[in-house]
Design a protein around this motif. Structure first.
Motif, short mmCIF file in Angstrom:
data_model
loop_
_atom_site.label_atom_id
_atom_site.label_comp_id
_atom_site.label_asym_id
_atom_site.label_seq_id
_atom_site.Cartn_x
_atom_site.Cartn_y
_atom_site.Cartn_z
N ARG A 89 -11.97 0.63 12.98
CA ARG A 89 -12.67 1.58 12.11
C ARG A 89 -12.48 1.15 10.68
NH1 ARG A 89 -8.22 5.33 11.11
NH2 ARG A 89 -6.62 4.91 12.64
N ILE B 268 -3.61 2.58 19.57
CA ILE B 268 -4.02 3.87 18.98
C ILE B 268 -5.54 3.84 18.82
CG2 ILE B 268 -3.91 5.31 16.91
CD1 ILE B 268 -0.99 4.35 16.58
N HIS C 126 0.39 1.30 18.82
CA HIS C 126 1.37 2.40 18.82
C HIS C 126 2.80 1.89 18.62
CE1 HIS C 126 3.36 6.12 19.81
NE2 HIS C 126 2.17 6.72 19.75
N PRO C 127 3.56 2.55 17.72
CA PRO C 127 4.92 2.08 17.44
C PRO C 127 5.85 2.10 18.66
CG PRO C 127 4.55 4.22 16.38
CD PRO C 127 3.22 3.73 16.88
N PHE D 129 -4.88 0.35 14.79
CA PHE D 129 -3.42 0.48 14.91
C PHE D 129 -2.94 0.31 16.35
CE2 PHE D 129 -4.17 2.63 10.88
CZ PHE D 129 -3.05 2.26 10.13
N LYS E 151 3.05 13.96 8.63
CA LYS E 151 3.98 14.18 9.77
C LYS E 151 5.15 13.19 9.70
CE LYS E 151 2.35 15.19 14.03
NZ LYS E 151 1.46 15.02 15.20
N GLY F 214 9.03 -0.02 17.54
CA GLY F 214 9.30 0.94 16.47
C GLY F 214 8.53 0.72 15.18
N GLU G 240 0.86 -1.19 0.00
CA GLU G 240 0.00 0.00 0.00
C GLU G 240 0.90 1.23 0.00
OE1 GLU G 240 -2.06 0.86 3.70
OE2 GLU G 240 -3.67 1.90 2.64
N LEU H 235 5.01 0.73 13.46
CA LEU H 235 3.57 0.98 13.52
C LEU H 235 2.86 -0.25 12.98
CD1 LEU H 235 1.09 2.87 13.90
CD2 LEU H 235 1.55 3.77 11.61
N HIS I 142 6.23 2.53 6.41
CA HIS I 142 5.41 3.27 7.36
C HIS I 142 4.70 2.35 8.36
CE1 HIS I 142 1.68 5.41 8.61
NE2 HIS I 142 2.54 6.40 8.78
N1 CMX Z 1 6.44 4.21 12.43
C1 CMX Z 1 7.29 4.27 13.50
N2 CMX Z 1 7.31 5.32 14.36
C2 CMX Z 1 6.44 6.33 14.12
C3 CMX Z 1 5.54 6.32 13.05
C4 CMX Z 1 5.56 5.19 12.17
N3 CMX Z 1 4.75 5.11 11.13
N4 CMX Z 1 4.81 7.45 13.07
C5 CMX Z 1 5.25 8.16 14.14
N5 CMX Z 1 6.22 7.49 14.75
C6 CMX Z 1 6.97 7.91 15.94
C7 CMX Z 1 7.58 9.28 15.72
O1 CMX Z 1 8.83 9.19 15.08
C8 CMX Z 1 7.69 9.81 17.13
O2 CMX Z 1 8.80 9.24 17.78
P1 CMX Z 1 9.80 10.18 18.66
O3 CMX Z 1 8.93 10.72 19.74
O4 CMX Z 1 10.83 9.21 19.14
O5 CMX Z 1 10.30 11.22 17.72
C9 CMX Z 1 6.43 9.25 17.81
O6 CMX Z 1 6.04 8.11 17.01
C10 CMX Z 1 5.31 10.25 17.84
O7 CMX Z 1 5.13 10.73 16.52
P2 CMX Z 1 4.55 12.14 16.10
O8 CMX Z 1 5.17 12.55 14.82
O9 CMX Z 1 4.59 13.09 17.25
O10 CMX Z 1 3.08 11.80 15.71
P3 CMX Z 1 1.84 11.53 16.61
O11 CMX Z 1 2.17 11.06 17.99
O12 CMX Z 1 0.92 12.66 16.44
O13 CMX Z 1 1.25 10.26 15.81
C11 CMX Z 1 0.91 7.96 15.49
C12 CMX Z 1 1.95 9.06 15.67
C13 CMX Z 1 1.65 6.67 15.16
C14 CMX Z 1 0.09 7.82 16.79
C15 CMX Z 1 -0.05 8.40 14.30
O14 CMX Z 1 0.72 8.54 13.13
C16 CMX Z 1 -1.18 7.43 14.06
O15 CMX Z 1 -2.21 7.49 14.72
N6 CMX Z 1 -1.01 6.50 13.09
C17 CMX Z 1 -2.05 5.54 12.78
C18 CMX Z 1 -2.86 5.99 11.61
C19 CMX Z 1 -2.06 6.03 10.34
O16 CMX Z 1 -0.83 5.92 10.32
N7 CMX Z 1 -2.77 6.20 9.20
C20 CMX Z 1 -2.16 6.23 7.89
C21 CMX Z 1 -2.38 4.92 7.18
C22 CMX Z 1 -3.83 4.77 6.76
C23 CMX Z 1 -4.14 3.54 5.96
O17 CMX Z 1 -3.36 2.55 5.91
O18 CMX Z 1 -5.22 3.57 5.34
#
Ligand code: CMX
Length: 139
Positions: A107, A102, A119-120, A117, A68, A125, A55, A127, A78
């Motif tokens: 949904r 998360i 949380h990573p 999801f 972000k 690390g 994807e 996601l 990702h």
């Molecule tokens: N993989 C690994 N680590 C990740 C990450 C990822 N994809 N996205 C964020 N992080 C890490 C960041 O690097 C950061 O780490 P540090 O604190 O060490 O720097 C930490 O997580 C927090 O990141 P942030 O940039 O401050 O972002 P948020 O906390 O606002 O959000 C997350 C992070 C994972 C909770 C958010 O991206 C989320 O809810 N993701 C799930 C939904 C998603 O990704 N949707 C897109 C795909 C949709 C689909 O497949 O249809």
């Protein structure tokens, strides 16, 4: 919980059309669907390699999760999505075992899947996504 296979691998890209070109022209796999997931602020493109999908995710908003991610880490892997039997139970079990969720409830994601999801920061690390295709009710 019961994971059945890797449902898809999510890859963040800056330009969906350019990335599709690489997958089609270099790797020789065809994009079979392009879908906007407004809720997630992404445009997605899907490819199938055996049972696993790729994807590609292009952000439609720099403040969205993929926007972000790209700002912070650049393009690349990702998330990893597992197909699971019984997504609600899998979430409860993960939470009971100390994993930060998360999404506490599934949904709707791309392709009509129920998704949630983890949380990573509590999955080493990566996601992590659980997915389940619920059978449609007959009309
Ligand atoms: N993989 C690994 N680590 C990740 C990450 C990822 N994809 N996205 C964020 N992080 C890490 C960041 O690097 C950061 O780490 P540090 O604190 O060490 O720097 C930490 O997580 C927090 O990141 P942030 O940039 O401050 O972002 P948020 O906390 O606002 O959000 C997350 C992070 C994972 C909770 C958010 O991206 C989320 O809810 N993701 C799930 C939904 C998603 O990704 N949707 C897109 C795909 C949709 C689909 O497949 O249809």
């Amino acid at each position: 919980m019961e994971l059945t296979h890797i449902e898809h691998i999510g890859i963040a890209v800056k330009d969906l059309d350019k990335a599709i070109g690489y997958y089609e022209k270099v790797l020789g796999v065809s994009c079979y669907a392009i879908e906007e997931v407004k809720d997630q602020k992404v445009r997605t493109a899907f490819f199938k390699v055996g049972q696993t999908k790729i994807e590609l995710l292009e952000s439609m908003d720099p403040e969205g999760p993929v926007g972000k991610f790209i700002t912070k880490k650049g393009e690349g892997l990702h998330h990893l999505a597992f197909a699971v039997k019984g997504i609600e139970q899998a979430l409860t079990e993960a939470e009971d075992k100390g994993v930060r969720l998360i999404d506490h409830k599934p949904r709707k994601g791309a392709e009509g899947l129920d998704i949630a999801f983890l949380h990573p920061k509590s999955t080493f690390g990566v996601l992590t996504e659980f997915c389940e295709l619920k059978t449609l009710k007959k009309e």
